[in-house]
Scaffold this motif. Structure first.
Motif, PDB file in Angstrom:
ATOM      1  N   PRO A   1       0.804  -1.227   0.000  1.00  0.00           N
ATOM      2  CA  PRO A   1       0.000   0.000   0.000  1.00  0.00           C
ATOM      3  C   PRO A   1       0.839   1.280   0.000  1.00  0.00           C
ATOM      4  N   LYS A   2       2.036   1.241   0.606  1.00  0.00           N
ATOM      5  CA  LYS A   2       2.872   2.444   0.615  1.00  0.00           C
ATOM      6  C   LYS A   2       3.311   2.796  -0.800  1.00  0.00           C
ATOM      7  N   SER A   3       3.747   1.801  -1.583  1.00  0.00           N
ATOM      8  CA  SER A   3       4.151   2.110  -2.949  1.00  0.00           C
ATOM      9  C   SER A   3       2.937   2.467  -3.799  1.00  0.00           C
ATOM     10  N   LEU A   4       1.773   1.930  -3.456  1.00  0.00           N
ATOM     11  CA  LEU A   4       0.544   2.302  -4.148  1.00  0.00           C
ATOM     12  C   LEU A   4       0.258   3.780  -3.931  1.00  0.00           C
ATOM     13  N   LEU A   5       0.375   4.232  -2.688  1.00  0.00           N
ATOM     14  CA  LEU A   5       0.174   5.654  -2.396  1.00  0.00           C
ATOM     15  C   LEU A   5       1.194   6.522  -3.123  1.00  0.00           C
ATOM     16  N   GLU A   6       2.444   6.078  -3.154  1.00  0.00           N
ATOM     17  CA  GLU A   6       3.472   6.854  -3.838  1.00  0.00           C
ATOM     18  C   GLU A   6       3.158   7.000  -5.320  1.00  0.00           C
ATOM     19  N   ARG A   7       2.690   5.917  -5.947  1.00  0.00           N
ATOM     20  CA  ARG A   7       2.346   5.990  -7.362  1.00  0.00           C
ATOM     21  C   ARG A   7       1.162   6.914  -7.606  1.00  0.00           C
TER      22      ARG A   7
ATOM     23  N   GLY B   1      -1.004  11.578  -9.597  1.00  0.00           N
ATOM     24  CA  GLY B   1      -2.302  12.220  -9.407  1.00  0.00           C
ATOM     25  C   GLY B   1      -3.442  11.226  -9.481  1.00  0.00           C
ATOM     26  N   SER B   2      -3.299  10.206 -10.343  1.00  0.00           N
ATOM     27  CA  SER B   2      -4.315   9.166 -10.452  1.00  0.00           C
ATOM     28  C   SER B   2      -3.666   7.884 -10.969  1.00  0.00           C
ATOM     29  N   LEU B   3      -4.380   6.778 -10.801  1.00  0.00           N
ATOM     30  CA  LEU B   3      -3.882   5.477 -11.230  1.00  0.00           C
ATOM     31  C   LEU B   3      -5.069   4.651 -11.699  1.00  0.00           C
TER      32      LEU B   3
ATOM     33  N   THR C   1      -4.942  -5.112  -5.514  1.00  0.00           N
ATOM     34  CA  THR C   1      -4.746  -3.665  -5.410  1.00  0.00           C
ATOM     35  C   THR C   1      -6.037  -2.963  -5.024  1.00  0.00           C
ATOM     36  N   LYS C   2      -7.156  -3.455  -5.521  1.00  0.00           N
ATOM     37  CA  LYS C   2      -8.447  -2.856  -5.161  1.00  0.00           C
ATOM     38  C   LYS C   2      -8.740  -3.027  -3.673  1.00  0.00           C
TER      39      LYS C   2
ATOM     40  N   LEU D   1      -7.975   5.422  -9.195  1.00  0.00           N
ATOM     41  CA  LEU D   1      -7.645   5.893  -7.851  1.00  0.00           C
ATOM     42  C   LEU D   1      -7.058   7.285  -7.979  1.00  0.00           C
ATOM     43  N   LEU D   2      -7.549   8.205  -7.174  1.00  0.00           N
ATOM     44  CA  LEU D   2      -7.137   9.599  -7.249  1.00  0.00           C
ATOM     45  C   LEU D   2      -6.580  10.084  -5.924  1.00  0.00           C
ATOM     46  N   LYS D   3      -5.676  11.032  -6.028  1.00  0.00           N
ATOM     47  CA  LYS D   3      -5.153  11.703  -4.842  1.00  0.00           C
ATOM     48  C   LYS D   3      -6.253  12.600  -4.292  1.00  0.00           C
TER      49      LYS D   3
END
Length: 109
Positions: A23-29, A34-36, A45-46, A87-89
């Motif tokens: 999840p940490k690298s998911l947040l970084e991406r 801005g979005s993924l 991942t979901k 997924l958006l910031k």
């Protein structure tokens, strides 16, 4: 598969899902871009994204059949696991989905 002659069970290695990340690298991406975009079959991942949404770290949008996004609030994400997501910031300082560093440039001084 069980071999009746030797009574041995063979185990085959599991295949990993296409995308698995912490999840940490998911947040970084997400925060960097801005979005993924997530495909419909990326359940691992979901699941991490649902937990991050509950903590307020990401915004989840479901991509409908016509291509339009629909924001999912807490509790709706589990029912939308069969569709692609974005997924958006979150909007900590401006707009939703603006990458890190962009909000500071767009703000008037």
């Amino acid at each position: 598969m069980i071999d009746q002659a030797t009574n041995v069970i063979t185990f085959k290695p599991r295949t990993a899902s296409a995308v698995q990340s912490h999840p940490k690298s998911l947040l970084e991406r997400i925060y960097t871009a801005g979005s993924l975009a997530l495909p419909a079959d990326d359940v691992a991942t979901k699941t991490a994204a649902v937990m991050l949404q509950a903590l307020g770290f990401v915004v989840i949008e479901e991509i409908l059949a016509d291509g339009t996004p629909r924001r999912l609030v807490r509790g709706q994400a589990r029912q939308a696991m069969d569709r692609p997501w974005r997924l958006l910031k979150p909007a900590f300082s401006g707009e939703i989905g603006v990458p890190d560093g962009e909000a500071a440039r767009s703000r008037p001084v």
